[in-house]
Design an enzyme around this catalytic site. Structure first.
Site, PDB file in Angstrom:
ATOM      1  N   LYS A   1      -4.792  11.761   0.096  1.00  0.00           N
ATOM      2  CA  LYS A   1      -3.159  10.227  -0.186  1.00  0.00           C
ATOM      3  C   LYS A   1      -2.299  10.998  -1.097  1.00  0.00           C
ATOM      4  O   LYS A   1      -1.228  10.896  -0.655  1.00  0.00           O
ATOM      5  CB  LYS A   1      -3.710   9.343  -0.997  1.00  0.00           C
ATOM      6  CG  LYS A   1      -3.357   8.023  -1.543  1.00  0.00           C
ATOM      7  CD  LYS A   1      -3.604   7.528  -1.870  1.00  0.00           C
ATOM      8  CE  LYS A   1      -4.666   7.411  -3.528  1.00  0.00           C
ATOM      9  NZ  LYS A   1      -3.662   7.437  -4.584  1.00  0.00           N
ATOM     10  N   THR A   2      -3.061  11.656  -1.808  1.00  0.00           N
ATOM     11  CA  THR A   2      -1.795  12.558  -3.009  1.00  0.00           C
ATOM     12  C   THR A   2      -1.032  13.212  -3.111  1.00  0.00           C
ATOM     13  O   THR A   2       0.416  13.198  -3.185  1.00  0.00           O
ATOM     14  CB  THR A   2      -3.113  13.063  -4.641  1.00  0.00           C
ATOM     15  OG1 THR A   2      -3.420  11.226  -4.841  1.00  0.00           O
ATOM     16  CG2 THR A   2      -1.719  12.693  -6.407  1.00  0.00           C
TER      17      THR A   2
ATOM     18  N   ASP B   1       2.167   3.545  -4.992  1.00  0.00           N
ATOM     19  CA  ASP B   1       1.096   4.389  -5.183  1.00  0.00           C
ATOM     20  C   ASP B   1      -0.263   2.899  -4.757  1.00  0.00           C
ATOM     21  O   ASP B   1       0.060   2.406  -5.839  1.00  0.00           O
ATOM     22  CB  ASP B   1       0.646   5.325  -6.240  1.00  0.00           C
ATOM     23  CG  ASP B   1      -0.587   6.295  -5.337  1.00  0.00           C
ATOM     24  OD1 ASP B   1      -1.136   5.915  -4.016  1.00  0.00           O
ATOM     25  OD2 ASP B   1      -1.046   6.660  -6.521  1.00  0.00           O
ATOM     26  N   GLU B   2      -1.459   3.253  -4.379  1.00  0.00           N
ATOM     27  CA  GLU B   2      -2.107   2.411  -4.639  1.00  0.00           C
ATOM     28  C   GLU B   2      -2.270   1.307  -4.329  1.00  0.00           C
ATOM     29  O   GLU B   2      -2.328  -0.101  -5.540  1.00  0.00           O
ATOM     30  CB  GLU B   2      -3.143   2.232  -6.113  1.00  0.00           C
ATOM     31  CG  GLU B   2      -3.322   4.107  -6.373  1.00  0.00           C
ATOM     32  CD  GLU B   2      -4.435   3.938  -5.654  1.00  0.00           C
ATOM     33  OE1 GLU B   2      -5.254   3.635  -5.442  1.00  0.00           O
ATOM     34  OE2 GLU B   2      -5.630   4.720  -6.029  1.00  0.00           O
TER      35      GLU B   2
ATOM     36  N   GLN C   1     -11.103   0.462  -0.557  1.00  0.00           N
ATOM     37  CA  GLN C   1     -10.810   0.635  -2.351  1.00  0.00           C
ATOM     38  C   GLN C   1      -9.992  -0.780  -2.647  1.00  0.00           C
ATOM     39  O   GLN C   1     -10.146  -0.414  -3.901  1.00  0.00           O
ATOM     40  CB  GLN C   1     -10.339   1.801  -2.071  1.00  0.00           C
ATOM     41  CG  GLN C   1     -11.413   2.954  -1.585  1.00  0.00           C
ATOM     42  CD  GLN C   1     -10.857   4.407  -1.885  1.00  0.00           C
ATOM     43  OE1 GLN C   1     -10.665   4.378  -3.004  1.00  0.00           O
ATOM     44  NE2 GLN C   1      -9.981   4.999  -1.472  1.00  0.00           N
TER      45      GLN C   1
ATOM     46  N   ARG D   1     -17.801   8.583  -3.551  1.00  0.00           N
ATOM     47  CA  ARG D   1     -17.758   9.558  -5.107  1.00  0.00           C
ATOM     48  C   ARG D   1     -18.454  10.648  -4.676  1.00  0.00           C
ATOM     49  O   ARG D   1     -17.786  11.660  -4.950  1.00  0.00           O
ATOM     50  CB  ARG D   1     -17.489   9.122  -6.018  1.00  0.00           C
ATOM     51  CG  ARG D   1     -16.841   7.134  -6.868  1.00  0.00           C
ATOM     52  CD  ARG D   1     -15.935   7.130  -6.429  1.00  0.00           C
ATOM     53  NE  ARG D   1     -14.983   7.287  -5.291  1.00  0.00           N
ATOM     54  CZ  ARG D   1     -13.802   7.196  -4.913  1.00  0.00           C
ATOM     55  NH1 ARG D   1     -12.980   8.119  -5.655  1.00  0.00           N
ATOM     56  NH2 ARG D   1     -13.429   7.378  -3.826  1.00  0.00           N
TER      57      ARG D   1
END
Length: 757
Positions: free
Chosen positions: A32-33, A224-225, A255, A608
């Site tokens: 994503k980043t 973002d997010e 998430q 994770r």
């Protein structure tokens, strides 16, 4: 354009298609980043967009810095001209320039949480209100929630629903405190964190010229997010992008785990309704985890109804199956986790930095920390202090220390006015000076306080001395657990923590209970011949002493809550405490929305892990000084059985039914499908032996429920109410069921039928 190299097809689409509204749904570990940063770099390098016309909003300064550094690597120093930062930092910048239109000077002060709580505390005192009812944390959280919903104090006081909620919570003055708080902040030329968003919305609503100015400036808006945005943040970004419509939001609904902070998952679920021509891009290839971990996570999140459907997949290796660890107690759980970490590290030549232990609440770290220490495994706590370094734990330990040794000056200074009893630092200093001047111990001065100090302070100190003497007698007559429990209750600390119903207050209360659990375990351990409080404190002192080894190799296992783990990754992940009422939390079982958020939290925990995932639970866990029977979490049933196996340390008769270590993976499914049933057989009630109510079962009105009443529960059967908690809106009852023992139930959720005795 080498910065586009190594992007997969959906990632490339997310970078290249820069015009119009776009939503990038990014599965866990999907890059994503990278897509977001390369999209911005592409706007500047290939599209010729002036960086001053780009607004990029993040949730952390760390994320903003990482993104800017990556972009700078592609476009050079021009990256420094992008309007990039957190929501609060960007809108504070705008308010510095435009706040005069709202009556604020450009140099307004920004209050942090402590400033806000201090102001609320002053207002409560000035109004003559009970500070035990109107705790600063509680009131500030209520005001914050209102601001995040864009509810001003005027609207708050005119809304009968808010007023009724406060009345039922026995805090009818919250609205008036909000009014005074807002007025005092304004007169002080100050804004708190929530005001930075609240006032930006007001600015754009009431001053269209200002809104238009920033709409023209920000031709491209990126968020973002996005799943973590609240109503206030959502409306600001929507307004800023209204003219050019070049808005790109990136996030993952699976998430979304911050509803308690005001985040609204509906912002991302309903985003498509805002833009008819929205381009939706799904990043579904996971680059982080093994196939077994990815597929297991998918099988969990697919149980949620509210979601944007996607099929996360990976080309990584199949990897190991997820291992389930069963322990007889939370103490054994800690030992099994610690020994497994030690063995995995040695067997695979790993670093301790490859391991992380995740838990639902901070109080769970205690058993893990102690086990790691005993195995000489170093660790670090992320987002929290080491268990024995937390303030509330140090406060209780100081009481215990001083009750044993009245010459412990540091312990005395910590507890003499805790909870507040009118003995300030100046009075303590007088006692210390008197002790030195008269060649007496501080305790001797305290015992004869009326010879040195007069008035209310002297009386308060005399009462304190009497209390400590009583504690000393308890220590001499009782074992460590009984004495510690008596001191925790009668010192007033336990009551003060119990009355703080904020999230922080509940965590602190649970931590103190966890300390008492540790003392109970110490007393119950037959290996400990000396059961006194002094012996326990000596063990703790040795356990928590600072390691004098100056080795700075950072070989540390990471411990943290699952909420803190979001955005991080480790080769090996241990998720501990997989039990009903712990994970999922009992507080999150009152609605489907809450339960689905808990499941998303479990999804975050699973994803994770890069190489290996362990899930552990205990059959028994000390809670509130009592050993409680535990049920395995329902989330274990959410995982497709083909991705699970029983850990090699698994104990009990069912171990023979499962694949031994080294079994060829392809032959495992016939064993794995029976996993959850096998767990249930040996660890707690199953759907087969739950109570089956009669056809005439109709839940009763429990508003008049009292201790001693006989009740029937649809699942647990018949029982007797042993305790009622009528504080606040969420009334609870403890019920001792005939076949399932004592359980604490939320009455709004439990659906009990009251029977005549």
């Amino acid at each position: 354009m080498d910065y586009l190299d190594n992007l997969n097809e959906p990632q490339l689409e997310g970078v290249m298609n820069t015009g119009g509204p776009c939503m990038i749904i990014a599965g866990a570990g999907s890059g994503k980043t990278r897509v977001l940063t390369m999209r911005i770099a592409h706007l500047i390098k290939a599209k010729g967009v002036d960086p001053f016309h780009i607004l990029a909003l993040t949730f952390t300064n760390k994320a903003a810095k990482e993104m800017r550094d990556r972009i700078e690597g592609v476009v050079g120093n021009e990256a420094r001209n992008i309007w990039m930062g957190t929501f609060h930092s960007i809108f504070a910048r705008i308010l510095r320039a435009e706040g005069g239109k709202l009556g604020y000077p450009g140099n307004f002060t920004i209050y942090d949480t402590e400033d806000s709580k201090s102001l609320i505390k002053s207002i409560v005192k000035e109004k003559g209100l009970d500070d035990k009812v109107y705790k600063p944390n509680t009131v500030l959280n209520r005001i914050s929630a209102a601001k995040n919903r864009l509810v001003s104090w005027q609207e708050y006081l005119s809304n009968p629903i808010y007023l009724a909620d406060d009345e039922s919570a026995m805090k009818p003055e919250v609205g008036n405190i909000y009014r005074i708080y807002a007025d005092r902040c304004f007169k002080a030329s100050a804004m708190d964190f929530d005001d930075l968003l609240f006032n930006t919305n007001i600015l754009f609503r009431d001053h269209l010229d200002v809104l238009n100015k920033y709409q023209q400036r920000f031709k491209y808006v990126l968020v973002d997010e996005f799943q973590d945005t609240n109503l206030s943040q959502y409306l600001i970004t929507k307004k800023l992008a209204a003219v050019h419509q070049n808005i790109c939001v990136v996030g993952d609904d699976a998430q979304s785990i911050y509803a308690f902070r005001g985040a609204d998952i509906q912002n991302i679920l309903n985003f498509e309704k805002d833009y008819a021509d929205l381009r939706v891009i799904k990043l579904e290839q996971n680059y982080r985890s093994t196939q077994n971990i990815v597929e297991a996570a998918n099988s969990v999140i697919n149980k949620n109804r509210a979601q944007l459907k996607k099929n996360v997949w990976t080309q990584n290796t199949q990897g190991d199956l997820i291992e389930v660890i069963k322990a007889t107690s939370d103490n054994e759980e800690g030992k099994l986790v610690a020994s497994t970490i030690f063995e995995e590290r040695m067997h695979h030549q790993l670093s301790y930095t490859d391991f992380a232990v995740l838990y639902r609440t901070n109080s769970q770290s205690r058993a893990i920390e102690e086990a790691l220490r005993r195995n000489n495994v170093k660790y670090k706590i992320i987002g929290g202090l080491s268990f024995y370094q937390r303030k509330e734990i140090k406060d209780i330990l100081a009481y215990l220390r001083f009750a044993i040794n009245q010459h412990d000056e540091q312990a005395l200074r910590r507890i003499i006015n805790l909870p507040k009893r009118g003995i300030g630092p100046a009075s303590v200093d007088k006692v210390v000076v008197a002790a030195y001047e008269h060649d007496m111990s501080i305790w001797e001065v305290l015992e004869n306080i009326h010879s040195f100090i007069s008035g209310r302070t002297a009386n308060a100190i005399a009462d304190f001395v009497t209390m400590i003497k009583a504690f000393k007698l308890e220590i001499e007559r009782k074992d460590a657990f009984e004495a510690a429990t008596h001191i925790a209750k009668n010192s007033g600390i336990l009551r003060a923590l119990y009355e703080d119903k904020t999230i922080e207050g509940l965590n602190r209360y649970e931590n103190v209970q966890e300390l008492l659990n540790a003392i109970k375990e110490y007393v119950d351990n037959p290996e400990n011949e000396d059961k006194t409080l002094g012996a326990f404190l000596q063990e703790i002192a040795l356990l928590t002493s600072v390691d004098q080894d100056n080795n700075e190799d950072n070989e540390l296992v990471t411990l943290m809550t699952i909420h803190m783990a979001k955005g991080l990754e480790f080769k090996y992940i241990f998720v501990v405490g997989m039990e009903e009422d712990l994970f999922p939390s009992q507080m999150m079982l009152t609605s489907r929305a809450d339960l689905e958020e808990e499941r998303r939290l479990f999804y975050v925990a699973i994803t994770r892990a890069k190489a290996k995932l362990y899930l552990s639970y205990a059959l028994n866990r000390y809670r509130f000084g009592r050993l409680k029977n535990c049920e395995p979490s329902r989330f274990l049933e959410d995982i497709d059985p083909q991705f699970i196996k029983v850990n090699r340390l698994f104990k009990g008769s069912e171990a023979n039914n499962f694949n031994p270590v080294g079994q060829v993976q392809g032959t495992h499914s016939r064993y794995a499908k029976n996993l959850v049933n096998s767990i249930r057989k040996t660890s707690g009630p199953t759907s087969q032996n739950y109570h089956k109510p009669g056809k005439d079962f109709i839940p009763s009105d429990t508003s008049g429920l009292t201790e001693g009443m006989k009740v029937e529960h649809a699942k647990f059967g018949f029982g007797v109410v042993t305790m009622m908690d009528n504080l606040g809106a969420n009334r609870k009852a403890k019920v001792n069921f005939e076949n399932f023992g004592e359980k604490t139930l939320l009455l709004s959720f439990a659906k009990l039928k009251i029977h005549d005795s």
